[in-house]
Design an enzyme around this catalytic site. Structure first.
Site, mmCIF file in Angstrom:
data_model
loop_
_atom_site.group_PDB
_atom_site.id
_atom_site.type_symbol
_atom_site.label_atom_id
_atom_site.label_comp_id
_atom_site.label_asym_id
_atom_site.label_seq_id
_atom_site.Cartn_x
_atom_site.Cartn_y
_atom_site.Cartn_z
ATOM 1 N N SER A 150 -0.297 21.858 10.489
ATOM 2 C CA SER A 150 -0.440 23.109 11.245
ATOM 3 C C SER A 150 -1.627 22.941 12.176
ATOM 4 O O SER A 150 -2.478 22.057 11.951
ATOM 5 C CB SER A 150 -0.715 24.257 10.265
ATOM 6 O OG SER A 150 -1.199 25.407 10.943
ATOM 7 N N TYR A 163 -4.974 27.982 2.845
ATOM 8 C CA TYR A 163 -4.051 27.365 3.814
ATOM 9 C C TYR A 163 -4.787 26.354 4.694
ATOM 10 O O TYR A 163 -4.333 25.229 4.890
ATOM 11 C CB TYR A 163 -3.419 28.475 4.661
ATOM 12 C CG TYR A 163 -2.281 28.051 5.549
ATOM 13 C CD1 TYR A 163 -0.970 27.993 5.060
ATOM 14 C CD2 TYR A 163 -2.479 27.726 6.885
ATOM 15 C CE1 TYR A 163 0.088 27.625 5.878
ATOM 16 C CE2 TYR A 163 -1.432 27.348 7.713
ATOM 17 C CZ TYR A 163 -0.150 27.311 7.204
ATOM 18 O OH TYR A 163 0.903 26.943 8.017
HETATM 19 P P1 NAD Z 1 9.407 29.562 5.643
HETATM 20 O O1 NAD Z 1 8.781 30.565 4.748
HETATM 21 O O2 NAD Z 1 10.445 30.002 6.629
HETATM 22 O O3 NAD Z 1 10.011 28.348 4.796
HETATM 23 C C1 NAD Z 1 9.294 27.760 3.742
HETATM 24 C C2 NAD Z 1 10.216 26.896 2.922
HETATM 25 O O4 NAD Z 1 9.460 26.370 1.806
HETATM 26 C C3 NAD Z 1 11.392 27.659 2.332
HETATM 27 O O5 NAD Z 1 12.531 26.820 2.290
HETATM 28 C C4 NAD Z 1 10.913 27.979 0.916
HETATM 29 O O6 NAD Z 1 11.973 28.199 -0.008
HETATM 30 C C5 NAD Z 1 10.166 26.700 0.608
HETATM 31 N N1 NAD Z 1 9.243 26.850 -0.519
HETATM 32 C C6 NAD Z 1 8.267 27.772 -0.693
HETATM 33 N N2 NAD Z 1 7.667 27.607 -1.892
HETATM 34 C C7 NAD Z 1 8.289 26.541 -2.468
HETATM 35 C C8 NAD Z 1 8.124 25.875 -3.714
HETATM 36 N N3 NAD Z 1 7.200 26.252 -4.621
HETATM 37 N N4 NAD Z 1 8.940 24.843 -3.994
HETATM 38 C C9 NAD Z 1 9.890 24.440 -3.101
HETATM 39 N N5 NAD Z 1 10.075 25.034 -1.917
HETATM 40 C C10 NAD Z 1 9.282 26.067 -1.611
HETATM 41 O O7 NAD Z 1 8.159 28.879 6.393
HETATM 42 P P2 NAD Z 1 8.056 28.045 7.762
HETATM 43 O O8 NAD Z 1 7.330 28.902 8.733
HETATM 44 O O9 NAD Z 1 9.350 27.434 8.136
HETATM 45 O O10 NAD Z 1 7.020 26.930 7.305
HETATM 46 C C11 NAD Z 1 7.396 25.573 7.084
HETATM 47 C C12 NAD Z 1 6.149 24.704 7.198
HETATM 48 O O11 NAD Z 1 5.606 24.800 8.512
HETATM 49 C C13 NAD Z 1 5.021 25.122 6.238
HETATM 50 O O12 NAD Z 1 4.381 23.989 5.720
HETATM 51 C C14 NAD Z 1 4.087 25.898 7.147
HETATM 52 O O13 NAD Z 1 2.784 25.894 6.677
HETATM 53 C C15 NAD Z 1 4.242 25.113 8.431
HETATM 54 N N6 NAD Z 1 3.825 25.850 9.621
HETATM 55 C C16 NAD Z 1 4.420 27.020 9.951
HETATM 56 C C17 NAD Z 1 3.993 27.689 11.091
HETATM 57 C C18 NAD Z 1 4.597 28.990 11.532
HETATM 58 O O14 NAD Z 1 4.041 29.594 12.477
HETATM 59 N N7 NAD Z 1 5.691 29.438 10.954
HETATM 60 C C19 NAD Z 1 2.958 27.159 11.868
HETATM 61 C C20 NAD Z 1 2.372 25.956 11.486
HETATM 62 C C21 NAD Z 1 2.825 25.308 10.369
#
Ligand code: NAD
Length: 268
Positions: A150, A163
């Site tokens: 991130s 985080y």
């Molecule tokens: P999301 O909430 O849409 O998806 C998260 C996924 O992780 C889901 O499939 C969920 O079921 C799974 N998950 C959560 N806890 C879990 C566990 N204990 N075991 C197995 N699976 C688990 O989130 P997203 O926004 O798609 O985020 C995905 C990645 O991208 C993350 O690492 C997040 O930190 C990173 N990220 C997101 C953003 C953003 O703005 N959305 C920005 C930077 C980085």
């Protein structure tokens, strides 16, 4: 030599994408399957929806797609998922450590359990999965470990102590694994997105709208204006494109780096 970006190195490979039942991971998984990789899906959600996702990818992309409900907070379940992928799909060539969760609160009020869970899912799971996959990749002379970090792996924001710590840790781990695999045909890189419109961010926008007593649309605009100069969300498709790039021949000598897809956030 031309066309190194387009030259697919994904067809026929086996990929594991953690947290691929939603958001960014779901799009990365779809893109890898569409590019011809066998796939292990992982994450939580409605069992019927996940099975529909799995079956649709398998049918449409003509690749094998499995699903594991492994909880990324549990190291033994991470290991079991990786060994099942190896047994049932073949040796794991591409590992995308994507699963991530968020909790926002000032440090003095930050719940211990939320700290443990965020470090477990966002950082330790990537360690356990990498540990399980990297020896085989080195042995076979090809592998791609892609950590979805991130912008918070590079800079901080208030109320995100776990985080930011986890994502900085993930960037550090990326660099160590890159050094340890250098010259082996295995690369390890981190992708650092800014705001991406997914359920993880929607929860934060709704909380901001509620706290400020404003509409979700206004809270969304405020959120972007505060940090992301482009004023636009990064899309999951753009992140999946970066994953494909890291798997391409053009990125063969690119390792230990962070790719910022953050609309200028970290340039400030
Ligand atoms: P999301 O909430 O849409 O998806 C998260 C996924 O992780 C889901 O499939 C969920 O079921 C799974 N998950 C959560 N806890 C879990 C566990 N204990 N075991 C197995 N699976 C688990 O989130 P997203 O926004 O798609 O985020 C995905 C990645 O991208 C993350 O690492 C997040 O930190 C990173 N990220 C997101 C953003 C953003 O703005 N959305 C920005 C930077 C980085």
């Amino acid at each position: 030599m031309t066309g190194t970006v387009e030259q697919s190195t994904v067809r026929g490979r086996v990929a594991v994408v953690t947290g691929s039942t939603s958001g960014i991971g779901r799009t990365i998984a779809r893109t890898l399957a569409e590019s011809g990789a066998g796939l292990m899906l992982n994450g939580f959600g409605d069992a019927g929806d996940i099975e529909a996702q799995r079956a649709e990818l398998e049918r449409r992309c003509s690749v094998r797609v499995l699903y594991s409900d492994a909880d990324m907070r549990r190291p033994e379940q991470v290991r079991t998922m990786l060994s099942r992928a190896g047994d049932e799909l073949g040796p794991v060539d591409i590992l995308v450590n994507n699963a991530g969760i968020q909790h926002t609160s000032p440090v003095e009020a930050f719940p211990d359990q939320a700290w443990d869970d965020i470090i477990g899912v966002n950082l330790s799971a990537a360690f356990h999965a990498t540990k399980a996959a990297v020896a085989g990749m080195k042995q076979r002379g090809w592998g791609r470990i892609i950590n979805i970090a991130s912008v918070h792996g590079l800079v901080a924001s208030v109320d995100k102590v776990a985080y930011v710590a986890a994502k900085h840790g993930l960037v550090g781990m990326t660099r160590v694994v890159a050094l340890e695999t250098a010259g082996s045909g295995v690369t390890c890189n981190a992708i650092c997105p800014g705001w991406v419109h997914t359920p993880l961010v929607m929860a934060q926008i709704e909380a901001r709208a509620g706290a400020a007593g404003i509409a979700v649309e206004q809270a969304t605009r405020d959120l972007l204006l505060e940090k992301q100069p482009s004023g636009a969300f990064t899309t999951a498709e753009e992140i999946a494109g970066a994953v494909l790039f890291l798997c391409s021949r053009a990125a063969a000598n690119m390792t230990g780096t962070t790719l910022s897809l953050d609309g200028g956030w970290s340039a400030q």
